[in-house]
Design a protein around this motif. Sequence first.
Motif, PDB file in Angstrom:
ATOM      1  N   ARG A  10      35.127  50.816  43.604  1.00  0.00           N
ATOM      2  CA  ARG A  10      36.338  51.493  43.119  1.00  0.00           C
ATOM      3  C   ARG A  10      37.363  50.487  42.599  1.00  0.00           C
ATOM      4  NH1 ARG A  10      38.672  53.978  47.787  1.00  0.00           N
ATOM      5  NH2 ARG A  10      40.271  54.795  46.376  1.00  0.00           N
ATOM      6  N   LEU A  11      37.523  49.373  43.307  1.00  0.00           N
ATOM      7  CA  LEU A  11      38.425  48.328  42.834  1.00  0.00           C
ATOM      8  C   LEU A  11      38.001  47.836  41.455  1.00  0.00           C
ATOM      9  CD1 LEU A  11      38.991  46.121  46.030  1.00  0.00           C
ATOM     10  CD2 LEU A  11      40.773  47.311  44.748  1.00  0.00           C
ATOM     11  N   THR A  12      36.702  47.607  41.298  1.00  0.00           N
ATOM     12  CA  THR A  12      36.186  47.110  40.028  1.00  0.00           C
ATOM     13  C   THR A  12      36.397  48.132  38.915  1.00  0.00           C
ATOM     14  OG1 THR A  12      34.490  45.818  41.204  1.00  0.00           O
ATOM     15  CG2 THR A  12      34.138  46.228  38.849  1.00  0.00           C
ATOM     16  N   PHE A  13      36.097  49.393  39.214  1.00  0.00           N
ATOM     17  CA  PHE A  13      36.176  50.447  38.202  1.00  0.00           C
ATOM     18  C   PHE A  13      37.592  50.600  37.655  1.00  0.00           C
ATOM     19  CE2 PHE A  13      36.969  54.926  37.124  1.00  0.00           C
ATOM     20  CZ  PHE A  13      36.030  55.110  36.119  1.00  0.00           C
ATOM     21  N   TRP A  14      38.558  50.805  38.542  1.00  0.00           N
ATOM     22  CA  TRP A  14      39.927  51.036  38.090  1.00  0.00           C
ATOM     23  C   TRP A  14      40.544  49.770  37.487  1.00  0.00           C
ATOM     24  CZ3 TRP A  14      40.987  55.741  37.201  1.00  0.00           C
ATOM     25  CH2 TRP A  14      40.497  56.762  38.004  1.00  0.00           C
ATOM     26  N   TRP A  87      45.904  50.097  45.593  1.00  0.00           N
ATOM     27  CA  TRP A  87      46.464  50.156  44.241  1.00  0.00           C
ATOM     28  C   TRP A  87      47.270  48.909  43.892  1.00  0.00           C
ATOM     29  CZ3 TRP A  87      44.133  53.097  41.103  1.00  0.00           C
ATOM     30  CH2 TRP A  87      43.577  54.308  41.532  1.00  0.00           C
ATOM     31  N   LEU A  88      47.874  48.268  44.888  1.00  0.00           N
ATOM     32  CA  LEU A  88      48.528  46.992  44.631  1.00  0.00           C
ATOM     33  C   LEU A  88      47.502  45.940  44.224  1.00  0.00           C
ATOM     34  CD1 LEU A  88      51.145  46.881  47.537  1.00  0.00           C
ATOM     35  CD2 LEU A  88      51.656  47.016  45.090  1.00  0.00           C
ATOM     36  N   SER A  89      46.331  45.996  44.852  1.00  0.00           N
ATOM     37  CA  SER A  89      45.253  45.076  44.474  1.00  0.00           C
ATOM     38  C   SER A  89      44.774  45.354  43.062  1.00  0.00           C
ATOM     39  CB  SER A  89      44.084  45.209  45.465  1.00  0.00           C
ATOM     40  OG  SER A  89      44.461  44.850  46.764  1.00  0.00           O
ATOM     41  N   VAL A  90      44.624  46.626  42.727  1.00  0.00           N
ATOM     42  CA  VAL A  90      44.215  46.990  41.367  1.00  0.00           C
ATOM     43  C   VAL A  90      45.213  46.447  40.343  1.00  0.00           C
ATOM     44  CG1 VAL A  90      43.921  48.919  39.762  1.00  0.00           C
ATOM     45  CG2 VAL A  90      42.904  49.041  42.043  1.00  0.00           C
ATOM     46  N   LEU A  91      46.504  46.587  40.644  1.00  0.00           N
ATOM     47  CA  LEU A  91      47.529  46.063  39.745  1.00  0.00           C
ATOM     48  C   LEU A  91      47.371  44.557  39.558  1.00  0.00           C
ATOM     49  CD1 LEU A  91      50.136  46.308  38.098  1.00  0.00           C
ATOM     50  CD2 LEU A  91      51.419  46.069  40.244  1.00  0.00           C
ATOM     51  N   GLY A  92      47.156  43.838  40.654  1.00  0.00           N
ATOM     52  CA  GLY A  92      46.978  42.390  40.564  1.00  0.00           C
ATOM     53  C   GLY A  92      45.760  42.012  39.739  1.00  0.00           C
ATOM     54  N   PHE A  93      44.653  42.728  39.935  1.00  0.00           N
ATOM     55  CA  PHE A  93      43.443  42.435  39.171  1.00  0.00           C
ATOM     56  C   PHE A  93      43.636  42.748  37.685  1.00  0.00           C
ATOM     57  CE2 PHE A  93      41.190  43.366  43.352  1.00  0.00           C
ATOM     58  CZ  PHE A  93      41.038  42.018  43.648  1.00  0.00           C
ATOM     59  N   VAL A  94      44.359  43.823  37.386  1.00  0.00           N
ATOM     60  CA  VAL A  94      44.619  44.178  35.998  1.00  0.00           C
ATOM     61  C   VAL A  94      45.461  43.095  35.319  1.00  0.00           C
ATOM     62  CG1 VAL A  94      45.851  45.781  34.477  1.00  0.00           C
ATOM     63  CG2 VAL A  94      44.385  46.663  36.309  1.00  0.00           C
TER      64      VAL A  94
END
Length: 217
Positions: A10-14, A87-94
Amino acid sequence: MLDAFWVTIRLTFWSAIGATVWGTILAGMRVSPVPVLRFFGTWYVNLFRNTPLTLIIVFCSVGLYQNLGIHFTSESSPTFIRDNGFWLSVLGFVLYTSAFVCESLRSGINTVPIGQAEAARSLGLGFRQTLTLVVLPQAFRSVIAPLGSVLIALVKNTTIASAIGVAEAALLMKEMIENESDQLFSVFGIFAIGFMILTLPIGFAFGYASKKLAVKR
C-alpha cells in the motif's frame, strides 16, 4: 507477516501514484519557458535528491504533525496514530521519489526531436498542449525502464517508514530478530525472499513494456 507486507504494498502503491503525478509536473517545470518555474523545479530536485530519505520521513512526522499539527486522518479515529503515520510516510516518499521521476522524465523529454515541438507550435499549440499532447507521451515511452528502477527503489525505500513506527515489513523483521535472535538467518531470508517477490515482477514487467512500447526513431 502478510499484513506487514500488505502495508508495504500500500505504501508503494500510493507513493508511486503521487510521485508520478508530482514528478511529471516538476518535469514540466524543468523545461518550462517561464524562468520562475524552471528555477523552482531545479531547486526542488537538487534539494530532495540530496536530502536523506530518513530525514524527510522524520520531518513529516515530527515537523508536520507534532509541531505544526498537520494530520491526514480524523483524530477521533481509533486507528489515528497508525493511519496518520502511514499517510505521513506516503507524503515523505512522494516528496523524495518525485525528484527522481522528474529527472527520468526530463531525460525522456530530451530524446524527443525538437522538430516535433516546433511543428506543434507552428500549428498553434501552446507550451502546455505541446508538452502534454506531443512530448510527454513519447517521453514516458522512452523512460519506462528507468521509471521501473525508480519504482523498485521505492519498494525498498518503504522500509524507512519504520523510523516513525509504521508497521511495514522492515519493522516486523526488526521485532522478530529481537525476539528470536537464534533464528536470525531464517528471518532475514524470509523477508529477503518477500522483497524479491515484490521487486522481480516489477523489473520483468517494466523491461517487457520498455521493449514493447519503445518509440521507433
